[in-house]
Design an enzyme around this catalytic site. Structure first.
Site, short mmCIF file in Angstrom:
data_model
loop_
_atom_site.label_atom_id
_atom_site.label_comp_id
_atom_site.label_asym_id
_atom_site.label_seq_id
_atom_site.Cartn_x
_atom_site.Cartn_y
_atom_site.Cartn_z
N VAL A 14 23.00 26.62 151.38
CA VAL A 14 23.46 25.29 151.76
C VAL A 14 23.79 24.53 150.48
CG1 VAL A 14 22.91 23.14 152.95
CG2 VAL A 14 22.00 25.30 153.80
N ASP B 28 15.11 23.82 170.52
CA ASP B 28 14.30 24.01 169.32
C ASP B 28 14.01 22.67 168.64
OD1 ASP B 28 12.79 25.55 167.59
OD2 ASP B 28 14.47 26.11 166.31
N LEU C 196 21.53 22.91 147.77
CA LEU C 196 20.47 22.20 148.48
C LEU C 196 19.37 23.15 148.93
CD1 LEU C 196 22.58 19.76 150.68
CD2 LEU C 196 21.32 19.22 148.59
N GLY C 197 19.70 24.40 149.09
CA GLY C 197 18.72 25.39 149.52
C GLY C 197 19.39 26.73 149.72
N ALA C 198 18.56 27.76 149.78
CA ALA C 198 19.09 29.11 149.99
C ALA C 198 18.03 29.93 150.68
CB ALA C 198 19.50 29.75 148.67
N GLY C 199 18.45 30.86 151.49
CA GLY C 199 17.54 31.75 152.18
C GLY C 199 18.20 33.08 152.43
N GLY C 200 17.51 33.92 153.23
CA GLY C 200 18.05 35.24 153.51
C GLY C 200 19.36 35.20 154.27
N MET C 201 19.62 34.10 155.02
CA MET C 201 20.82 34.03 155.83
C MET C 201 22.01 33.43 155.08
SD MET C 201 20.09 35.47 158.59
CE MET C 201 18.62 36.02 159.45
N GLY C 202 21.77 32.65 154.07
CA GLY C 202 22.89 32.04 153.37
C GLY C 202 22.45 30.92 152.45
#
Length: 744
Positions: A29, A137, A21-27
């Site tokens: 999904v 937030d 579903l998605g990916a970034g520097g932290m991990g």
């Protein structure tokens, strides 16, 4: 939604993974399915971040807080493992866009949608607050739009009322533009439930008007407007019913005591969606009585957003299959290439770094296929544009990059098995805006240019970037900080902007991890040089949210109109810190900070960032510079000690008669990255720049300087893991210590 990769696991915690579903520097999904067939979203944290105790503590807290919530408009956590090497949590899958995505992509929401959105979000917040929590937030990116209503997500920085945060009281936590005044000035008072109400007012104003009520731009300016200026609610009274307009205005009161509670707002909004099911002025609701809202039939959303929900629901039921192991490039090359002799890539991934008499050679392992009838192979030539300051104020950086790029092209062309040749076309823009635009136009006029390396200065990148984006031509920034240049948030550039250096907002991670793993620090003081603007604010915010060793962080600002750091130093040392971080970019101002710390007798770790890594700091600080450590986004190949860096240094010395300059190895790797993307596309003559742009972000490349990986989401940012280095001031010089994750 993207297909799973070969490195993705088949299952995670009993969940069968279906797609990314998605990916970034932290991990990453994942979309997954439980044993009983339910769809869930599984967030898995990368191991290098999970190794940070402060980060893991935040993750545990997010799981603990979200697990205890049962409100209908809060996404529930269904399972989690916070102690795994790569910890994860699973939540119910919501097949809808975020509010930010819907408004940014399709404009403001109609009145009836805003009313229903408000009614359900205030109900969610009322239950969150009743549970003794503050979200902290609430923003459009944390609100998902589903067919039956919105969902509030991400409790990663939530806090129980009356509890102790993982950061010091002076740390600013949250997202500018949606922060409450008390969050922007944390020392002024407690951040409680009224803070979420203020953020909700910002969210609803944004949903109705498409504008942030306190504007955009520099974070410090947005925070100033939040604290001192009235919100921009122009036209809101014409877009929503009067009671909703009044409620939003009340939410945005500066004084928390003058804001309504979430429970009071619930009465207002549910009256608008009351027994008739119809709100005034066309505001459509689904509630039949307070406390008993049926799910609705999706008519609360406008058609264009419903189409997004329907599309994502459909894709979730039919996710893309995991591709089989391949021995040929993906995607398939164009027809003109398919008529060429077939070349197979070795299963290891097609890349090796070998040392030879001429230096490090990036070898794409292909069979050396001869053309039919024994005739010599005819291979196409692809041109790489190079735009840099070669004769202006930053010519040293530009020249080092030009030499690194030229060496990479020569190394590639020396390969006997290369399926294409590279050419390098240079343009000296001297760092000037007008020349930068001329350089871009000149390079774009050359039909053989597949990608551009540069520009090498911030001003030139701002000027040339939009031209490359308009032509769908990738431009690889080797040394320019895309955040500092204001390019990261420009949606129009995301398809073509390829930044291979960690941005300023990412570069506090090495400092935090050093002060956690190498020099365990429980109390950290940050001296924030406000002359550095957004950069200093980003650094302070990151360290405040991720305190080294799960300790405390205090932040001590120095106003831009003074160069006297002594008051801030005295204030910082009064907190008895074990380490001090200078958040700034000026060598001379950092030198003032260093002198102040030395005069006060502080001898613990003193940390700073690359812009300070200049002779002016050593000269200005004198003996006080000794021992200071700095993060930098470039390596020093001569001192790195790896086989590849030694071979590169040998080749560079042989070609240019001196050691590689700063950014030379990074430019060498930029050419290698482009060559890898061209090779993955088949290498043929029919490749278009737009294809290269798309492929670059899906290309993993282990270069001489560092591994290059990009997040697999809309931002295409460089994965910051292992992408920065540490230097230390010793004996009047800066000594290279190594890649930050390898320093011991």
């Amino acid at each position: 939604m993207r297909a799973l990769r070969a490195e993705d696991p088949e299952t995670l915690g009993g969940h069968r993974l279906l797609a990314r579903l998605g990916a970034g520097g932290m991990g990453t999904v994942y979309l997954a399915r439980t044993a009983d067939g339910a769809l869930v979203a599984v967030k898995m944290i990368r191991a290098e971040h999970a190794a940070d105790p402060a980060f893991r503590a935040r993750f545990r807290r997010e799981v603990q807080l979200a697990t205890g919530l049962t409100a209908p408009w809060v996404v529930p956590v269904t399972a989690a493992d916070t102690e795994a090497r790569e910890p994860w949590l699973a939540t119910a899958f919501v097949p809808g866009p975020s509010l930010a995505e819907a408004v940014d992509g399709h404009g403001p929401l109609p009145a009836h949608t805003v009313v229903v959105l408000g009614a359900r979000l205030v109900r969610a917040l009322a239950e969150v607050h009743a549970a003794g929590l503050v979200h902290r937030d609430v923003k459009p990116g944390n609100i998902l739009l589903a067919q039956d209503g919105p969902r509030l997500i991400d409790f990663g920085i939530a806090q129980g009322t009356g509890t102790t945060a993982l950061t010091a009281p002076d740390a600013i936590i949250g997202t500018p533009g949606y922060l409450s005044p008390e969050q922007a000035l944390p020392h002024e008072g407690e951040v409680g439930p009224p803070s979420d109400v203020f953020s909700l007012g910002c969210v609803l104003a944004y949903a109705a008007t498409g504008r942030r009520p306190f504007g955009t731009g520099d974070a410090a300016a947005v925070l100033y407007r939040t604290v001192h200026e009235s919100p921009d609610l122009t036209g809101l009274d014409r877009l929503v019913p009067p009671p909703v307009h009044e409620a939003i205005t009340d939410c945005l009161a500066k004084d928390p005591r003058h804001r309504p509670t979430a429970a009071e707002l619930r009465d207002v909004f549910e009256a608008m969606t009351g027994l008739t099911g119809r709100a005034p002025d066309g505001a459509q609701g689904h509630g039949t009585s307070r406390g008993a809202e049926p799910p609705g039939q999706g008519d609360w959303l406008p058609p264009e957003v419903l189409r997004l929900v329907a599309d994502r629901s459909s894709r979730a039921l039919n996710p893309p299959p995991r591709p089989p192991a391949r021995t040929a490039p993906e995607p398939s090359p164009p027809e003109s290439v398919r008529r060429l002799p077939r070349r197979r890539i070795l299963a290891i991934g097609g890349l090796a770094v070998a040392a030879s008499g001429t230096g490090a050679a990036v070898l794409l392992n292909r069979r050396n296929t001869a053309a039919a009838a024994g005739t010599p192979r005819q291979v196409p030539t692809h041109t790489v544009g190079f735009q840099s300051d070669l004769t202006g104020p930053q010519k040293a950086t530009g020249t080092a990059q030009e030499r690194g790029a030229a060496l990479a092209v020569a190394t590639h062309n020396a390969r006997a098995d290369a399926s294409f040749r590279l050419a390098l076309t240079r343009y000296d823009d001297r760092g000037e805006t007008a020349r930068a635009k001329d350089a871009a136009r000149s390079l774009l006029a050359r039909s053989a240019v597949r990608a551009v390396i540069g520009p090498s200065t911030t001003a030139a990148a701002r000027a040339a970037g939009p031209l490359y984006a308009a032509a769908s031509t990738p431009f690889v920034l080797v040394s320019v900080d895309s955040d500092e240049a204001g390019l990261s948030d420009d949606v129009s550039l995301r398809r073509t902007l390829c930044a291979t250096t960690a941005s300023g907002s990412q570069r506090a991670l090495p400092i935090v991890l050093y002060l956690t793993r190498v020099h365990s620090t429980r109390r950290t003081a940050v001296i924030e040089d406000q002359a550095a603007g957004q950069t200093a604010w980003d650094i302070s915010r990151y360290i405040g949210e991720n305190p080294p060793s799960e300790g405390t962080v205090t932040i001590h600002p120095v106003k831009a109109d003074t160069d006297d750091f002594r008051p801030a130093v005295a204030e910082a040392l009064a907190t008895d810190p074990q380490a001090v971080v200078h958040a700034g970019i000026s060598p001379s101002r950092a030198a003032s900070c260093a002198r102040g710390l030395t005069a006060a007798g502080f001898t613990g770790p003193r940390m700073g960032f690359e812009p300070v890594l200049r002779p002016a700091f050593l000269t200005g600080a004198g003996d006080a510079a000794e021992g200071w450590m700095f993060e930098a986004p470039y390596t020093e190949p001569e001192s790195a000690g790896t086989k590849a860096s030694k071979a590169f240094t040998t080749a560079y010395r042989k070609r240019y008669g001196q050691a590689p300059g700063r950014w030379a190895a990074e430019a060498y790797d930029a050419v290698g990255l482009i060559a890898r993307a061209l090779d993955a596309l088949g290498g043929g003559a029919g490749i278009e720049p737009g294809q290269v742009a798309e492929r670059l972000f899906r290309t993993a490349y282990d270069g001489v300087a560092k591994p290059i990986r990009f997040t697999q989401d809309a931002t295409h940012t460089l994965n910051p893991g292992n992408a920065s280095f540490l230097y230390q001031a010793r004996d009047g010089d800066f000594r290279f210590l190594g890649r930050y994750d390898q320093v011991r």
